[in-house]
Design a protein around this motif. Sequence first.
Motif, PDB file in Angstrom:
ATOM      1  N   SER A  26       0.818  -1.210   0.000  1.00  0.00           N
ATOM      2  CA  SER A  26       0.000   0.000   0.000  1.00  0.00           C
ATOM      3  C   SER A  26       0.850   1.257   0.000  1.00  0.00           C
ATOM      4  O   SER A  26       1.994   1.257   0.440  1.00  0.00           O
ATOM      5  N   GLN A  27       0.238   2.329  -0.471  1.00  0.00           N
ATOM      6  CA  GLN A  27       0.882   3.627  -0.382  1.00  0.00           C
ATOM      7  C   GLN A  27       1.040   4.030   1.085  1.00  0.00           C
ATOM      8  O   GLN A  27       0.150   3.840   1.889  1.00  0.00           O
ATOM      9  N   GLN A  28       2.209   4.575   1.399  1.00  0.00           N
ATOM     10  CA  GLN A  28       2.484   5.098   2.725  1.00  0.00           C
ATOM     11  C   GLN A  28       2.365   6.624   2.659  1.00  0.00           C
ATOM     12  O   GLN A  28       2.842   7.246   1.711  1.00  0.00           O
ATOM     13  N   ILE A  29       1.713   7.206   3.654  1.00  0.00           N
ATOM     14  CA  ILE A  29       1.495   8.654   3.655  1.00  0.00           C
ATOM     15  C   ILE A  29       1.912   9.229   4.995  1.00  0.00           C
ATOM     16  O   ILE A  29       1.524   8.715   6.046  1.00  0.00           O
ATOM     17  N   VAL A  30       2.701  10.290   4.954  1.00  0.00           N
ATOM     18  CA  VAL A  30       3.039  11.029   6.166  1.00  0.00           C
ATOM     19  C   VAL A  30       1.930  12.050   6.377  1.00  0.00           C
ATOM     20  O   VAL A  30       1.761  12.983   5.573  1.00  0.00           O
ATOM     21  N   ALA A  31       1.159  11.869   7.421  1.00  0.00           N
ATOM     22  CA  ALA A  31      -0.030  12.697   7.647  1.00  0.00           C
ATOM     23  C   ALA A  31       0.339  14.106   8.086  1.00  0.00           C
ATOM     24  O   ALA A  31       1.410  14.350   8.652  1.00  0.00           O
ATOM     25  N   GLY A  32      -0.574  15.034   7.813  1.00  0.00           N
ATOM     26  CA  GLY A  32      -0.467  16.379   8.353  1.00  0.00           C
ATOM     27  C   GLY A  32       0.353  17.359   7.551  1.00  0.00           C
ATOM     28  O   GLY A  32       0.522  18.505   7.961  1.00  0.00           O
ATOM     29  N   ARG A  33       0.870  16.944   6.400  1.00  0.00           N
ATOM     30  CA  ARG A  33       1.690  17.851   5.599  1.00  0.00           C
ATOM     31  C   ARG A  33       0.855  18.535   4.512  1.00  0.00           C
ATOM     32  O   ARG A  33      -0.066  17.948   3.953  1.00  0.00           O
ATOM     33  N   GLU A  34       1.215  19.760   4.201  1.00  0.00           N
ATOM     34  CA  GLU A  34       0.638  20.494   3.080  1.00  0.00           C
ATOM     35  C   GLU A  34       1.721  21.366   2.443  1.00  0.00           C
ATOM     36  O   GLU A  34       2.687  21.754   3.110  1.00  0.00           O
ATOM     37  N   ASN A  35       1.557  21.650   1.159  1.00  0.00           N
ATOM     38  CA  ASN A  35       2.418  22.646   0.526  1.00  0.00           C
ATOM     39  C   ASN A  35       2.146  24.005   1.165  1.00  0.00           C
ATOM     40  O   ASN A  35       0.999  24.368   1.421  1.00  0.00           O
ATOM     41  N   SER A  36       3.203  24.753   1.406  1.00  0.00           N
ATOM     42  CA  SER A  36       3.004  26.119   1.866  1.00  0.00           C
ATOM     43  C   SER A  36       2.430  26.939   0.708  1.00  0.00           C
ATOM     44  O   SER A  36       2.565  26.569  -0.462  1.00  0.00           O
TER      45      SER A  36
END
Length: 420
Positions: A26-36
Amino acid sequence: MISTKNIFLVLLLLFACAHLSAQELSQQIVAGRENSPAQMQKPYIIYISADGFRHDYAGKYQAKNLLALKATGVQAVSMKPSYPSVTFSNHYTLATGMYPSHHGIVNNSFYDPNRKQIYLKKDASAIKDSTWYGGLPIWALAEQQKMLTAAFYWLGSETAVQGIRPTYWYNFNNKIPMDARLEAVKNWLLLPAEKRPHLIAFYFPEVDVAGHDFGSNAKETGEAVKLVDDCVGKMVELTKSAGLNVNFVFVSDHGMTESDNKNTMPLPNLIDTAKFVVPNGDALLQIYAKNKRDIQPLYLKLRAAAVDYDVYLTTKMPKRWHYRAKDNKDGRIGDIILIPRLPKIFNLTGKPTNIGKHGFDNAMPDMQAVFYAWGPAFKKGLTINSFENVHVYPLLAKILGLQYSHQIDGKLAVLAPVLR
């Protein structure tokens, strides 16, 4: 008779294995990030590596999409891999802009005398152990500056180098179908701007596998080239359907050549494995002395007895390889290096080995890699001379508007002329 308790334990184990397998795929995702907000305005790059895609393969096997696309942008006569011309070393160089001797992944397999451990390319625990990896991968640099990234396989992306992974990433395995991999790229491109990765690293292993098994002139290798070519064409169409004007950088880690895989050389019997550590290798043998006093005597004996291979002290390696004792940042380069003279290769296991090989002198024509780039950041119809692969990193950083202050070996000046 099997007890109910034992049956339950077996079922529990099977469920756990199935769950682990699903997680690995499965795809792994680091939660809580967004582009500034500032990074949302920056360009997009899809950074593609086709493992073992020799510099002449597109023309040799009429890769129609790549031939057309490179004509709309920039192509190099070839791209020179770092020494040794192997997969792990060069993929991490392409990610960091540093020579292998400086970023620490000095071969596919090597020994660290300080850790007293061997790094093996098939050891998943080592691959995911961030303490082996120096430098700052381009995706980590971007994430530090609030720009999201994604990786569908690339050495170093499965571990948190300096505590940072790509926002979206996959553990390497060969079970995910190619259509599913392309679907993942499509889904990344269709994410809202604050969640959309500006750098996507994508790795193809197929050409390297075919080249090893069948050689660089085989129809199977041509078929693998055409598979990659077809996928690149589809990826370009995905960017158009997403309404994004994306920059593409298409590279490889090394070339491929044919070896004499029938009459191979064993480990020289002069080497006492009680006194020396010798990780497996075919185009390069690294010999690590447990006691430094044993280096010179063995070196002299090997020099006197060597047939079909050259013997180097690490202190006397060619300067152009950046693989000398003075470059040996982590002590991971062997004390004595044995390099076979093609078509001869080493075979320490005695088991059958494949015909296609790389890892040799990075100046050899057959070891040369590929570099094509197209998109809004690049000039059109430009052909440049061969250059070293350490220079790709600062090019990517420039296009993405990323700043860096740490020391790398690449220089922006080398590839700046390809930009508009």
